[in-house]
Design an enzyme around this catalytic site. Sequence first.
Site, short mmCIF file in Angstrom:
data_model
loop_
_atom_site.label_atom_id
_atom_site.label_comp_id
_atom_site.label_asym_id
_atom_site.label_seq_id
_atom_site.Cartn_x
_atom_site.Cartn_y
_atom_site.Cartn_z
N LYS A 1 14.99 -0.27 -27.31
CA LYS A 1 14.99 0.88 -26.39
C LYS A 1 13.86 1.84 -26.81
O LYS A 1 12.70 1.56 -26.61
CB LYS A 1 16.35 1.56 -26.40
N ASP B 1 23.99 6.22 -34.24
CA ASP B 1 23.38 5.20 -33.39
C ASP B 1 22.11 5.85 -32.82
O ASP B 1 22.17 6.67 -31.90
CB ASP B 1 24.34 4.79 -32.27
N1 F0G Z 1 23.88 0.95 -29.21
C1 F0G Z 1 23.58 1.37 -27.98
C2 F0G Z 1 23.79 2.81 -27.63
C3 F0G Z 1 23.11 0.46 -27.02
O1 F0G Z 1 22.82 0.91 -25.80
C4 F0G Z 1 22.94 -0.89 -27.39
C5 F0G Z 1 22.48 -1.85 -26.41
C6 F0G Z 1 23.26 -1.28 -28.68
C7 F0G Z 1 23.72 -0.33 -29.57
C8 F0G Z 1 23.16 -2.71 -29.13
O2 F0G Z 1 21.84 -3.07 -29.33
O3 F0G Z 1 21.42 -4.79 -27.56
O4 F0G Z 1 19.85 -4.45 -29.47
O5 F0G Z 1 22.05 -5.51 -29.84
N2 F0G Z 1 22.47 -1.60 -25.19
C9 F0G Z 1 21.96 -2.38 -24.10
C10 F0G Z 1 22.39 -1.74 -22.80
C11 F0G Z 1 22.19 -3.85 -24.15
O6 F0G Z 1 22.34 -2.42 -21.78
O7 F0G Z 1 22.76 -0.57 -22.79
P1 F0G Z 1 21.26 -4.53 -29.03
#
Ligand code: F0G
Length: 468
Positions: free
Chosen positions: A269, A226
Site C-alpha cells: 500500500k 499496523d
Molecule cells: N493490514 C491492513 C490494514 C490491510 O489493509 C492489509 C491488506 C493487511 C494488513 C494485510 O496485508 O495483504 O500485504 O498481507 N489489505 C488489502 C485490502 C488486501 O484489500 O485492504 P497483505
Amino acid sequence: MTDIKTMGQQLGRRSWAEPWKIKMVEPIHMTTAEERLRAMQESGYNTFLLKSDDVYIDLLPDSGTSAMSDRQWAGMMLGDEAYAGSRNFYHLEAAIQEYYGYRFIVPTHQGRGAENLISQAAIKKGQYVPGNMYFTTTRLHQELAGGIFTDIIIDEAHDSQSLHPFKGNVDLDKLRALIAKVGAAQIAYISLAGTVNMAGGQPVSMANVRELRALCDQHGIRIYLDATRMAENSFFIQEREEGYADKPIAAILKEFCSYTDGAWMSAKKDNLVNIGGWLALNHEDVFESARNLVVVYEGLHTYGGMAGRDMEAMAIGITESVQDDHMRARIGQVRYLGDLLTQWNIPIVQPVGGHAIFLDASRFYAHLPQSAFPGQTLAAELYLDSGVRAMERGVVSAGRDPQTGDHRYPRLELTRLTIPRRVYTQAHMDVVAESVKAVYDQRERSRGLEMIYEPQYLRFFQCRFKPL
Ligand code: F0G
C-alpha cells in the site's frame, strides 16, 4: 467535509493534480454486457474470482496495484540477489529506520507474513488483543495465535454518517474497562491501525495515540501499529489537527510511530511496491523471536520472502510515499470521486478516508436484509454494469464468530472502491462515478445473493454466491 477548492486554498494551490507525468501505459480492455454476465456467473458473483483480463477499471484493492516510479524501476536493476546479506536489505532497513524510526527490522513477503510473526511472538494463548476495529487478516492471525480480539474503537467509527474528523481513534474508556475486567497481564498488546480500513480509511489523531501511550505506560502494555496506510494517516493529521499544518508528512509519521513499540507493514500500500512487507520493533526480546520465526515461515532474515530488487524498490518507494505533494494528489483523487458521488446523493461513508470510497450498501439497498449480502450484491452489480471491480466489506468479510460459528453482522455493510496509487486518471474516476449512479438508479431491481460455497478461513476471498 473539506471540498477540493477549500483544500486547494488551504494549501495555497489550485488543484490536487499529480506531481508526475505518464511515461509508460498499460492497455486495458472493455467487455460487453454478455461477457460480463458470463464472467460473473463463472466467478460465483465474487469479484475476487474474476480474471483481471475481464476487468475494465480495477478498484478491488489498493494493494500491490501501485504504479512504480522510474526511480523505483531503476532500483530494480540494482537488485543484489544474494541469499544472505543482500545490500538492498540494508537500504530498506535504513529507510524504515529513517522514516518510521524503529530500531530492528524483519522483512516479510507481505503484510500478513508480518502479522503472523508478531502474533506468534507476542500473544500467549487466551490473551486479549484490543484494537481499533478488526482487519480480516490481522484478526485471523491473532486468533490463530490464541488471542481474543476486542474492538476498542470509538462508537462514531461504526456510524457511516458521523463526521468525526478522527473516526479511527481508540476509545480509552473501552480500553480502561477491559484492563479493569481482565487485568493488564492478560492483554498481549494494543493492535493499533492507522487510517482504519474497515471503518472507511478513517485516521487516528496524534492526541489520541499520545494519550494511549500514557495509559499503556501506566499498565506496562505495548502498542504495535499496523502502519500499512500510516503515511495517509499523517496527511489527515496535517490537515485536521491543531499544530500540524506546517509540519511535513514525514515528520508527522515519525512522531506518530514514536508513541508505539513497533509496527507491521503491508508495503503493497503506502510503500508503493507490488509485493513486500516488514515488521519493525524497538524491543530486542520480541525482535529476537520474530527474527527466529521469519526463517521458518518467510525466508532468511535479510530477505523474508522478497527478492533483492523488491527491497530496493521499496526503499525508494518509502521516500516517495512521504512526500507532501504525492499524498495531496493521492487523497485529492479519492476525494474527487467522493465529491461526485456525494453531489448525486449516493450514500457513502463520510468523511471520505484515505484509500477508497466506501459505498454504504445498507442504505444503497435499503430494501435488502444484511443476510442477502447487500455489499456483495453491489460489487456484483457494478461489475455487470461497467466492468468496474469493487470489493465487499460487510458481513461476508466479517466471517463467522470462532466460538459460536454464526455470521458476524458488522454495523457497516459496505462496498469498497479502492483507488490504486498513481494508476488511474480523473476521467477513469468519472466513469466509475457514472457507473455507480447507473446502478443506484436501478437499485430496486436487485434481489441480493445467497452464499453457496464457503471456505474455512477469510471466506470473502473464495466464497461463491448465486442470485436470489
Ligand atoms: N493490514 C491492513 C490494514 C490491510 O489493509 C492489509 C491488506 C493487511 C494488513 C494485510 O496485508 O495483504 O500485504 O498481507 N489489505 C488489502 C485490502 C488486501 O484489500 O485492504 P497483505
